[in-house]
Design a protein around this motif. Structure first.
Motif, PDB file in Angstrom:
ATOM      1  N   VAL A 171       0.836  -1.205   0.000  1.00 56.47           N
ATOM      2  CA  VAL A 171       0.000   0.000   0.000  1.00 56.47           C
ATOM      3  C   VAL A 171       0.866   1.248   0.000  1.00 56.47           C
ATOM      4  O   VAL A 171       1.828   1.357   0.766  1.00 56.47           O
ATOM      5  CB  VAL A 171      -0.931   0.018   1.229  1.00 56.47           C
ATOM      6  CG1 VAL A 171      -1.817   1.264   1.217  1.00 56.47           C
ATOM      7  CG2 VAL A 171      -1.793  -1.235   1.257  1.00 56.47           C
ATOM      8  N   GLY A 172       0.501   2.197  -0.865  1.00 54.55           N
ATOM      9  CA  GLY A 172       1.096   3.518  -0.860  1.00 54.55           C
ATOM     10  C   GLY A 172       0.006   4.560  -0.686  1.00 54.55           C
ATOM     11  O   GLY A 172      -1.179   4.277  -0.902  1.00 54.55           O
ATOM     12  N   VAL A 173       0.392   5.757  -0.290  1.00 53.79           N
ATOM     13  CA  VAL A 173      -0.553   6.855  -0.091  1.00 53.79           C
ATOM     14  C   VAL A 173      -0.038   8.085  -0.829  1.00 53.79           C
ATOM     15  O   VAL A 173       1.162   8.381  -0.797  1.00 53.79           O
ATOM     16  CB  VAL A 173      -0.722   7.188   1.410  1.00 53.79           C
ATOM     17  CG1 VAL A 173      -1.658   8.385   1.604  1.00 53.79           C
ATOM     18  CG2 VAL A 173      -1.256   5.973   2.169  1.00 53.79           C
ATOM     19  N   THR A 174      -0.936   8.783  -1.519  1.00 54.42           N
ATOM     20  CA  THR A 174      -0.662  10.117  -2.045  1.00 54.42           C
ATOM     21  C   THR A 174      -1.851  10.987  -1.652  1.00 54.42           C
ATOM     22  O   THR A 174      -2.837  10.481  -1.109  1.00 54.42           O
ATOM     23  CB  THR A 174      -0.493  10.123  -3.572  1.00 54.42           C
ATOM     24  OG1 THR A 174      -1.752   9.810  -4.190  1.00 54.42           O
ATOM     25  CG2 THR A 174       0.554   9.101  -4.008  1.00 54.42           C
ATOM     26  N   THR A 175      -1.782  12.293  -1.936  1.00 50.73           N
ATOM     27  CA  THR A 175      -2.851  13.174  -1.479  1.00 50.73           C
ATOM     28  C   THR A 175      -3.290  14.128  -2.585  1.00 50.73           C
ATOM     29  O   THR A 175      -2.474  14.920  -3.079  1.00 50.73           O
ATOM     30  CB  THR A 175      -2.388  13.999  -0.259  1.00 50.73           C
ATOM     31  OG1 THR A 175      -1.863  13.117   0.741  1.00 50.73           O
ATOM     32  CG2 THR A 175      -3.549  14.783   0.340  1.00 50.73           C
ATOM     33  N   CYS A 176      -4.545  14.043  -2.990  1.00 49.32           N
ATOM     34  CA  CYS A 176      -5.250  15.020  -3.807  1.00 49.32           C
ATOM     35  C   CYS A 176      -4.427  15.520  -5.004  1.00 49.32           C
ATOM     36  O   CYS A 176      -4.268  14.832  -5.996  1.00 49.32           O
ATOM     37  CB  CYS A 176      -5.721  16.165  -2.921  1.00 49.32           C
ATOM     38  SG  CYS A 176      -7.069  17.157  -3.633  1.00 49.32           S
ATOM     39  N   LEU A 184       5.362  10.467  -9.196  1.00 48.41           N
ATOM     40  CA  LEU A 184       5.220  10.040  -7.810  1.00 48.41           C
ATOM     41  C   LEU A 184       4.674   8.620  -7.745  1.00 48.41           C
ATOM     42  O   LEU A 184       5.116   7.796  -6.926  1.00 48.41           O
ATOM     43  CB  LEU A 184       4.307  11.006  -7.062  1.00 48.41           C
ATOM     44  CG  LEU A 184       4.002  10.706  -5.596  1.00 48.41           C
ATOM     45  CD1 LEU A 184       5.280  10.691  -4.776  1.00 48.41           C
ATOM     46  CD2 LEU A 184       3.021  11.736  -5.035  1.00 48.41           C
ATOM     47  N   TYR A 185       3.743   8.312  -8.626  1.00 46.20           N
ATOM     48  CA  TYR A 185       3.142   6.981  -8.644  1.00 46.20           C
ATOM     49  C   TYR A 185       4.118   5.946  -9.187  1.00 46.20           C
ATOM     50  O   TYR A 185       4.108   4.782  -8.758  1.00 46.20           O
ATOM     51  CB  TYR A 185       1.843   7.015  -9.453  1.00 46.20           C
ATOM     52  CG  TYR A 185       0.785   7.831  -8.744  1.00 46.20           C
ATOM     53  CD1 TYR A 185      -0.203   7.229  -7.983  1.00 46.20           C
ATOM     54  CD2 TYR A 185       0.809   9.227  -8.792  1.00 46.20           C
ATOM     55  CE1 TYR A 185      -1.142   7.989  -7.301  1.00 46.20           C
ATOM     56  CE2 TYR A 185      -0.124   9.988  -8.115  1.00 46.20           C
ATOM     57  CZ  TYR A 185      -1.099   9.371  -7.371  1.00 46.20           C
ATOM     58  OH  TYR A 185      -2.019  10.118  -6.685  1.00 46.20           O
ATOM     59  N   ARG A 186       4.980   6.349 -10.113  1.00 44.98           N
ATOM     60  CA  ARG A 186       6.032   5.444 -10.573  1.00 44.98           C
ATOM     61  C   ARG A 186       6.978   5.101  -9.423  1.00 44.98           C
ATOM     62  O   ARG A 186       7.437   3.958  -9.305  1.00 44.98           O
ATOM     63  CB  ARG A 186       6.820   6.081 -11.715  1.00 44.98           C
ATOM     64  CG  ARG A 186       6.054   6.188 -13.032  1.00 44.98           C
ATOM     65  CD  ARG A 186       5.587   4.839 -13.543  1.00 44.98           C
ATOM     66  NE  ARG A 186       5.387   4.867 -14.972  1.00 44.98           N
ATOM     67  CZ  ARG A 186       4.558   4.071 -15.628  1.00 44.98           C
ATOM     68  NH1 ARG A 186       3.841   3.166 -14.954  1.00 44.98           N
ATOM     69  NH2 ARG A 186       4.446   4.143 -16.936  1.00 44.98           N
ATOM     70  N   ALA A 193       4.143  -1.116  -5.073  1.00 44.83           N
ATOM     71  CA  ALA A 193       2.762  -0.765  -4.720  1.00 44.83           C
ATOM     72  C   ALA A 193       1.750  -1.467  -5.615  1.00 44.83           C
ATOM     73  O   ALA A 193       1.880  -1.473  -6.840  1.00 44.83           O
ATOM     74  CB  ALA A 193       2.561   0.746  -4.802  1.00 44.83           C
ATOM     75  N   THR A 194       0.730  -2.047  -4.975  1.00 43.50           N
ATOM     76  CA  THR A 194      -0.380  -2.663  -5.699  1.00 43.50           C
ATOM     77  C   THR A 194      -1.709  -1.979  -5.385  1.00 43.50           C
ATOM     78  O   THR A 194      -2.712  -2.228  -6.051  1.00 43.50           O
ATOM     79  CB  THR A 194      -0.488  -4.160  -5.348  1.00 43.50           C
ATOM     80  OG1 THR A 194      -0.579  -4.315  -3.926  1.00 43.50           O
ATOM     81  CG2 THR A 194       0.730  -4.918  -5.866  1.00 43.50           C
ATOM     82  N   LEU A 195      -1.713  -1.123  -4.370  1.00 48.71           N
ATOM     83  CA  LEU A 195      -2.895  -0.364  -3.984  1.00 48.71           C
ATOM     84  C   LEU A 195      -2.442   1.017  -3.522  1.00 48.71           C
ATOM     85  O   LEU A 195      -1.576   1.124  -2.648  1.00 48.71           O
ATOM     86  CB  LEU A 195      -3.642  -1.066  -2.849  1.00 48.71           C
ATOM     87  CG  LEU A 195      -4.744  -0.282  -2.115  1.00 48.71           C
ATOM     88  CD1 LEU A 195      -5.887   0.077  -3.065  1.00 48.71           C
ATOM     89  CD2 LEU A 195      -5.278  -1.098  -0.927  1.00 48.71           C
ATOM     90  N   VAL A 196      -3.005   2.069  -4.133  1.00 52.74           N
ATOM     91  CA  VAL A 196      -2.680   3.432  -3.734  1.00 52.74           C
ATOM     92  C   VAL A 196      -3.948   4.104  -3.218  1.00 52.74           C
ATOM     93  O   VAL A 196      -4.979   4.115  -3.899  1.00 52.74           O
ATOM     94  CB  VAL A 196      -2.089   4.247  -4.897  1.00 52.74           C
ATOM     95  CG1 VAL A 196      -1.711   5.647  -4.410  1.00 52.74           C
ATOM     96  CG2 VAL A 196      -0.849   3.560  -5.471  1.00 52.74           C
TER      97      VAL A 196
END
Length: 287
Positions: A171-176, A184-186, A193-196
């Motif tokens: 799990v990864g987290v990003t914001t808005c 950033l997602y790369r 990461a398989t779930l953001v």
């Protein structure tokens, strides 16, 4: 799929789920400006409702305690990482045996006892707790919005990009606003990461941006993306809601409108690997 937020129903996509499916709940809360106590109470109630619906993970929106657009209240609402909000969320996670993404809060970096990337200032900070209440991940928003917003003037950006293992997912987290920055997602995908999870406070009129960017991040990274928005109006902005779960093909699994709601979807922990094996686009990257 839309449900009456005053009932015990919810926007839901759970049919045909595998035996090891992980149920995720997106708590699209009504967020009031500078109403920390009532916003926090709604968040705790949402954790309980999600657990009652069999969710394994429940996610809250960005700056759900103070309201993203309540800029004048950021300083008074700021608290350390070990403060009351994340404390009660950790307790709720353990009590209900459910993982909780604590949306984000305004963090007072100087008051936080754990090492932080900046010695002082305020940050837009998310924390992820597992079903025992243990804090597994902290993410401070990287990209601070400057267009018609005071966020970039009031807050300092985060630096770390981390993942954790939770319920069969990395799990990864990003914001808005981070949704607009694919690199950033790369970084998250390179960490497996398989779930953001994306707590947000996305306003009208940019509905198509919200949909398109979120779906694109899922498609190009071949992972689940769950976007958790708030509901409600501020002096000069109205949140557009539409919290949504996308699968690794970019297919919408569950979504809702712009009113308070609870969005539920069952995720298959093995699906990301199967999609990446079937269509190995990530393997063709040239760096």
């Amino acid at each position: 799929m839309t449900a009456d937020p005053t009932s015990d129903s919810a926007s839901e996509a759970t049919s045909g789920s595998p035996a090891d499916a992980v149920r995720i709940a997106l708590a699209q809360l009504e967020v009031e400006a500078d109403a920390v106590e009532s916003n926090r109470r709604r968040a705790i109630e949402a954790v309980g409702r999600a657990a009652d619906r069999g969710a394994d993970i429940v996610c809250l929106p960005e700056l759900f305690t103070v309201g993203y657009f309540a800029f004048d209240a950021y300083e008074s609402a700021a608290e350390p990482l070990e403060g009351e909000t994340f404390g009660v969320l950790a307790d709720a996670a353990a009590r209900h045996e459910i993982a909780v993404l604590g949306g984000s809060i305004v963090e007072d970096l100087a008051a936080t006892s754990a090492p932080t990337p900046a010695a002082s200032g305020l940050a837009n900070t998310s924390a992820l707790f597992d079903a025992t209440g243990e804090r597994r991940l902290v993410y401070r928003k990287h990209h601070l919005f400057g267009y018609d917003s005071a966020e970039s003037d009031l807050l300092v950006p985060g630096e770390a990009v981390d993942v954790c293992e939770l319920a069969g997912f990395t799990v990864g987290v990003t914001t808005c606003y981070d949704l607009r920055f694919p690199e950033l997602y790369r970084d998250l995908v390179d960490q497996g990461a398989t779930l953001v999870l994306v707590p947000s406070a996305w306003p009208y009129p940019r509905v198509e941006h919200w949909r398109t960017l979120s779906r694109t991040r899922a498609i190009e990274n071949q992972c689940y993306v769950a976007t958790i928005n708030g509901a409600g109006s501020f002096d000069d902005a109205t949140l557009l809601g539409r919290s949504t779960v996308y699968d690794p093909w970019g297919t919408t699994l569950a979504s809702t409108g712009d009113e308070p709601d609870l969005v539920l979807a069952d995720l298959d922990p093995g699906r990301v690997d199967r999609v990446r094996e079937t269509f190995p686009a990530l393997a063709d990257r040239r760096r």
